[in-house]
Write a protein that holds these residues in place. Structure first.
Motif, PDB file in Angstrom:
ATOM      1  N   LYS A 320     -40.921  -8.836 -18.355  1.00  0.00           N
ATOM      2  CA  LYS A 320     -41.445  -9.889 -17.642  1.00  0.00           C
ATOM      3  C   LYS A 320     -40.418 -11.138 -18.529  1.00  0.00           C
ATOM      4  O   LYS A 320     -40.308 -11.963 -18.050  1.00  0.00           O
ATOM      5  CB  LYS A 320     -42.723 -10.330 -17.543  1.00  0.00           C
ATOM      6  CG  LYS A 320     -43.098 -11.459 -16.852  1.00  0.00           C
ATOM      7  CD  LYS A 320     -44.651 -11.806 -17.074  1.00  0.00           C
ATOM      8  CE  LYS A 320     -44.788 -12.528 -18.304  1.00  0.00           C
ATOM      9  NZ  LYS A 320     -45.806 -13.124 -18.670  1.00  0.00           N
ATOM     10  N   TRP A 322     -37.740 -11.312 -20.018  1.00  0.00           N
ATOM     11  CA  TRP A 322     -36.380 -11.787 -19.636  1.00  0.00           C
ATOM     12  C   TRP A 322     -36.321 -12.987 -18.574  1.00  0.00           C
ATOM     13  O   TRP A 322     -35.453 -13.656 -18.571  1.00  0.00           O
ATOM     14  CB  TRP A 322     -35.273 -10.688 -19.397  1.00  0.00           C
ATOM     15  CG  TRP A 322     -35.298 -10.020 -18.229  1.00  0.00           C
ATOM     16  CD1 TRP A 322     -36.437  -8.687 -17.982  1.00  0.00           C
ATOM     17  CD2 TRP A 322     -34.884 -10.232 -16.807  1.00  0.00           C
ATOM     18  NE1 TRP A 322     -36.355  -8.530 -16.776  1.00  0.00           N
ATOM     19  CE2 TRP A 322     -35.436  -9.086 -16.016  1.00  0.00           C
ATOM     20  CE3 TRP A 322     -34.149 -11.164 -16.570  1.00  0.00           C
ATOM     21  CZ2 TRP A 322     -35.176  -9.298 -14.598  1.00  0.00           C
ATOM     22  CZ3 TRP A 322     -33.677 -11.192 -15.213  1.00  0.00           C
ATOM     23  CH2 TRP A 322     -34.325 -10.238 -14.507  1.00  0.00           C
ATOM     24  N   ARG A 323     -37.215 -12.523 -17.369  1.00  0.00           N
ATOM     25  CA  ARG A 323     -37.037 -13.203 -16.222  1.00  0.00           C
ATOM     26  C   ARG A 323     -37.763 -14.673 -16.660  1.00  0.00           C
ATOM     27  O   ARG A 323     -37.116 -15.851 -16.358  1.00  0.00           O
ATOM     28  CB  ARG A 323     -38.056 -12.785 -15.159  1.00  0.00           C
ATOM     29  CG  ARG A 323     -38.023 -13.504 -13.939  1.00  0.00           C
ATOM     30  CD  ARG A 323     -36.594 -13.753 -13.373  1.00  0.00           C
ATOM     31  NE  ARG A 323     -36.622 -14.285 -12.179  1.00  0.00           N
ATOM     32  CZ  ARG A 323     -35.722 -15.264 -11.725  1.00  0.00           C
ATOM     33  NH1 ARG A 323     -34.715 -15.423 -12.570  1.00  0.00           N
ATOM     34  NH2 ARG A 323     -35.546 -15.932 -10.481  1.00  0.00           N
ATOM     35  N   GLU A 326     -35.109 -16.667 -18.651  1.00  0.00           N
ATOM     36  CA  GLU A 326     -34.144 -17.098 -17.829  1.00  0.00           C
ATOM     37  C   GLU A 326     -34.445 -18.331 -16.912  1.00  0.00           C
ATOM     38  O   GLU A 326     -33.716 -19.243 -16.764  1.00  0.00           O
ATOM     39  CB  GLU A 326     -33.854 -15.902 -16.624  1.00  0.00           C
ATOM     40  CG  GLU A 326     -32.508 -16.288 -15.898  1.00  0.00           C
ATOM     41  CD  GLU A 326     -32.395 -15.026 -14.982  1.00  0.00           C
ATOM     42  OE1 GLU A 326     -33.119 -15.237 -13.944  1.00  0.00           O
ATOM     43  OE2 GLU A 326     -31.427 -14.360 -15.226  1.00  0.00           O
ATOM     44  N   GLU A 423     -42.201 -11.121  -9.917  1.00  0.00           N
ATOM     45  CA  GLU A 423     -41.369 -12.111 -10.049  1.00  0.00           C
ATOM     46  C   GLU A 423     -41.908 -13.515  -9.955  1.00  0.00           C
ATOM     47  O   GLU A 423     -41.929 -14.346 -10.711  1.00  0.00           O
ATOM     48  CB  GLU A 423     -40.208 -11.902  -9.122  1.00  0.00           C
ATOM     49  CG  GLU A 423     -39.094 -13.061  -9.138  1.00  0.00           C
ATOM     50  CD  GLU A 423     -37.976 -12.873  -8.054  1.00  0.00           C
ATOM     51  OE1 GLU A 423     -37.199 -13.694  -8.072  1.00  0.00           O
ATOM     52  OE2 GLU A 423     -37.884 -11.817  -7.531  1.00  0.00           O
ATOM     53  N   ALA A 426     -43.532 -15.056 -13.178  1.00  0.00           N
ATOM     54  CA  ALA A 426     -42.677 -15.584 -13.919  1.00  0.00           C
ATOM     55  C   ALA A 426     -42.370 -17.332 -13.569  1.00  0.00           C
ATOM     56  O   ALA A 426     -42.539 -18.161 -14.359  1.00  0.00           O
ATOM     57  CB  ALA A 426     -41.177 -14.892 -13.717  1.00  0.00           C
TER      58      ALA A 426
END
Length: 846
Positions: A320, A322-323, A326, A423, A426
């Protein structure tokens, strides 16, 4: 194969249930062949012993919903299917709140179409590996059932959209209703394939299956069954426009427990039951219940929660990070306001965009710094409305970006696709505020998910003891709004107010954000989906605990079917039985209420018929009989109506006045009573009469009665409670009793009741040495319960004096229509009373 239980399904939609035919075969414990099984049917639906004997005593719960908690896809070689649990399904998540020893079976449809020649194999696999029983609907039926009646009629109506014109909503289509009934019947058949009615619980979910309880209750009178509605329930003014409103209400009342997310939804349902079916609800020790033909239908108010375990596990996933990073990079230097909604006309997405536009207009300092990220999940329905809405949202988003955007800055980021939970987490983690502006929504779990993610979002708030914070702007028309007292509640139609609410949410101090977040997190973490399921099951067990000791009778046809629940010793009065007792007894006391007992309440003329006068004169002519009319009416009308009955005793105004025979004087309950209290009570009643259209005051010699049967049901009931409290307050020091009854509030002297008449009559007969060995007492309302109780109490005390053993006395306390009752017997209506009295009169003449 066609089921013989209800034959033509289309007849069901018009309420025509043919009588089922008998099948000598027993219900198997588990049926593995999909489809409608004719062996499930017999003709015992209306009998006490209709439930099929249990073969295994293990307790189970059968959860029925429109869709199974499964994912399904074709194998790569196109040979067969691959099935797996859907971790996002509520039906799967609620297992966490159920006891480990409780076996769970799911019944529902699949999200994919399965060929007819594969259905039997698929059903066998799902039963063996997942304990799921699929209900296969043909594509034609599915379109009419789900996309037709559910999505075109029920869904808009429950969200307050009326079909005011052909271009505004969808007019009622009876063929779609017939499809809805047919689909519900298929689901019911699947339940019956696996049901063990003596031990199993059945929990039905949501508006897709609201008539399913009717089928199950008709077949299994003692079945333990609950229903939870996951959408709003509209106000009675909206719901009453549905042409099949009574059918759905009566079917839901065939369950034992009905659950709603909020008190508003429950209140609307109760109002519909009151206005359309004449039912009243009571709250006892914190539990709300409706008395429905002797059964108590519980009303449960508890909003659904989220699955804490699932969210926590996703928050702990390493991938999670890295998302989140980002997104932090993408929105660096900007404040994110997040929206997560389905593409639905009731979600208010466009209103939210307009509020964002207004925010940027009114607060220039927010330009270039605030971004609305709107996740738009695919629509669950189909049609022109969805397409038009999507086009409108995209056009509004483009207009805002064009007006206020700049290189590197888009004020609205529209994500027009399904975003999975891992997703979404995030996005929740990086958002400083979540805005939900639905114009009508059953519950909406988005704020709950956001709160938990902000609590566990260690990438924004490192786990070094730094307090967590979050802010919510929520519509006051969504189900979770009452649970989130720290949120900023808004009217989504007021775009300016929503824009200002978002601005206030972003400008709130850090300490305030933290306090609001902590308050919300405490609630969300303790009221999760497991708590919700556990609480519902506990209430269902509580309300069903007396099923085994009570007797049940099914009456009615079609969607008018209902189950009458009776105590074990409460039974219908047999004419043969009472005639036999009448013949062999020597001293008899017969006490009869008037209105609703020998005179139908619906009759315009209240004077007794020649038939009633003749029967009473015949009974009074027997020297073994003492016959009394015991009524709440005044003595003048009773004297006039029963002037032809020389030997008939009369009791007026619930026992305040008493006359033993026509030519004797009226006796008064107490000559010393001071009725000065009437001067206090009457002005109060007049005040409520003036303010309550349809109400009236009945003035008796000893009592005052306020009637509100012709008033608005809700307002009349509310005013009656207020009047009761008001009268109790102003008459606190007066020798009176203030009581509420069926559409009345009555004030009368203390100690006056129909039970007094019973005591006087039995005592007088005992003093004359003619203690009755036959007592018949018949009445139909709450005031007559005093007579029944007096008979039961005096029977033992008078018998113990040595005059007559209670074992040798024939006592018949009989209620007319009202169930349950303190009486041991019942008759259905005044005509049955007259028929029974005529039988006794015939014996007298013989």
């Amino acid at each position: 194969m066609t089921s013989r239980s209800y034959t033509n399904l289309l007849d069901l939609a018009t309420g025509n249930f043919p009588a089922p035919t008998r099948s000598g075969k027993r219900l198997p414990r588990v049926m593995t062949v999909p489809g409608v099984i004719s062996e499930l049917d017999d003709d015992n639906a209306n009998s006490v012993s209709s439930d099929v004997p249990s073969s295994v005593s293990q307790e189970r719960i059968i959860i029925v919903a429109n869709q199974l908690p499964l994912r399904a896809r074709r194998r790569p070689d196109n040979r067969g299917w691959i099935f797996s649990w859907d971790d996002d399904s509520l039906l799967l998540q609620l297992k966490d709140g159920l006891p480990d020893e409780l076996d769970v079976i799911y019944i529902g449809s699949l999200k994919v179409e399965v060929d007819l020649n594969e259905q039997e194999e698929v059903a066998q696999i799902l039963l063996e590996k997942f304990k799921c029983v699929p209900a296969f609907l043909s594509p034609e039926l599915l379109i009419k059932f789900y996309h037709g009646f559910c999505k075109q009629h029920l869904w808009p109506l429950f969200h307050y959209m009326l079909p005011l014109s052909p271009h505004h909503g969808n007019r009622f289509d009876r063929s779609l209703w017939q499809a809805y009934v047919s689909a519900n019947k298929i689901f019911a058949d699947k339940v019956m394939e696996v049901l063990n009615p003596e031990d199993d619980f059945v929990w039905v979910h949501d508006y897709h299956l609201m008539v399913l309880p009717n089928f199950l209750r008709r077949r299994f009178n003692r079945l333990k069954m609950g229903f939870f509605l996951h959408s709003p329930f509209p106000s009675s003014e909206i719901y009453r426009t549905l042409p099949v409103r009574d059918e759905i209400l009566r079917s839901l009342l065939n369950t034992d427990l009905i659950g709603f997310h909020t008190f508003d939804y429950a209140r609307h349902f109760l109002s519909c039951c009151s206005r359309m079916l004449g039912l009243e609800y009571q709250s006892k020790r914190g539990y709300i219940g409706l008395d429905y033909y002797g059964r108590t239908v519980g009303i449960k108010i508890l909003p659904l929660g989220i699955h804490m375990g699932q969210l926590q596990s996703l928050l702990n996933l390493a991938d999670k990070e890295w998302r989140v990073n980002e997104l932090l990079e993408q929105f660096k230097g900007k404040t994110v306001v997040l929206g997560v909604d389905d593409l639905d006309i009731f979600k208010g997405i466009n209103l939210k965009l307009l509020a964002m536009e207004q925010l940027l207009v009114q607060h220039a300092s927010r330009r270039g710094k605030v971004v609305l990220v709107q996740i738009m999940n695919p629509a669950r329905g189909i049609g022109r409305d969805v397409e038009d809405l999507q086009a409108e949202i995209i056009a509004t988003s483009d207009r805002i970006n064009e007006a206020f955007g700049s290189p590197g800055y888009e004020p609205v980021v529209l994500i027009d696709r399904a975003v999975p939970l891992n997703e979404r987490i995030a996005y929740y983690t990086v958002a400083e505020c979540v805005a939900v502006t639905a114009v009508r929504d059953g519950l909406n779990l988005t704020p709950y998910e956001y709160i938990v993610c902000r609590q566990g979002g260690n990438f924004v708030n490192p786990s070094d003891g730094t307090p967590k914070k979050s802010m919510l702007v929520v519509s006051e028309f969504i189900g979770c709004s009452p649970s989130l007292s720290g949120a900023i509640r808004v009217n989504p139609w007021n775009v300016d107010a929503v824009a200002e609410a978002i601005n206030v949410a972003l400008a709130t101090s850090e300490a305030e954000k933290q306090l609001r977040h902590e308050k919300h997190y405490r609630y969300v973490s303790t009221h999760d989906v497991a708590y919700w399921a556990r609480s519902f099951m506990q209430d269902m067990e509580r309300i069903c605990k007396d099923h085994s000791r009570r007797r049940y009778w099914g009456i009615g046809f079609g969607f008018g079917f209902k189950v009458v629940a009776l105590d074990p010793y409460f039974r219908k009065l047999s004419i043969e039985h009472i005639v036999s007792a009448y013949k062999r007894t020597k001293s008899r006391a017969i006490l009869l209420d008037y209105d609703g007992t020998v005179m139908p309440r619906t009759s315009i003329s209240k004077a007794p018929s020649a038939e009633v006068i003749s029967i009473l004169n015949t009974l009074c002519g027997d020297p073994k009989n003492v016959v009394f009319i015991v009524s709440g009416r005044g003595r003048d009308p009773l004297s006039s109506w029963f002037a032809p009955c020389e030997k008939l005793g009369l009791s007026a105004e619930h026992g305040y006045f008493l006359r033993w025979k026509r030519d004797e004087q009226w006796e008064t309950f107490d000559h010393t009573l001071d009725l000065a209290w009437m001067r206090i009570a009457e002005p109060v009643m007049k005040l409520y009469t003036e303010t309550t259209d349809g109400s009236s005051i009945e003035t008796k010699e000893s009592a005052l009665v306020w009637h509100h049967q012709d008033a608005d049901p809700d307002f009349g009931s509310c005013q009656a409670k207020e009047l009761l409290d008001h009268l109790e307050s102003v008459l606190a020091n007066e020798p009176v009793a203030v009581k509420s009854g069926h559409h009345i509030v009555e004030v009368k002297p203390q100690g006056v009741s129909k039970g007094i008449v019973v005591e006087k009559l039995l005592s007088a007969m005992a003093e004359k040495g003619s203690m009755p060995d036959f007592v018949l007492c018949i009445g139909d309302d709450r005031s007559d319960e005093d007579m029944f109780e007096a008979i039961r109490g005096n029977g033992a005390s008078l018998g113990s004096s040595g005059n007559l053993s209670p074992l040798n006395r024939e006592v018949f306390a009989c209620t007319v229509g009202q169930k349950p009752s303190k009486a041991r017997y019942y008759l259905d209506d005044p005509q049955e009373v007259i028929t029974m009295l005529q039988s006794l009169a015939d014996v007298t003449m013989d």
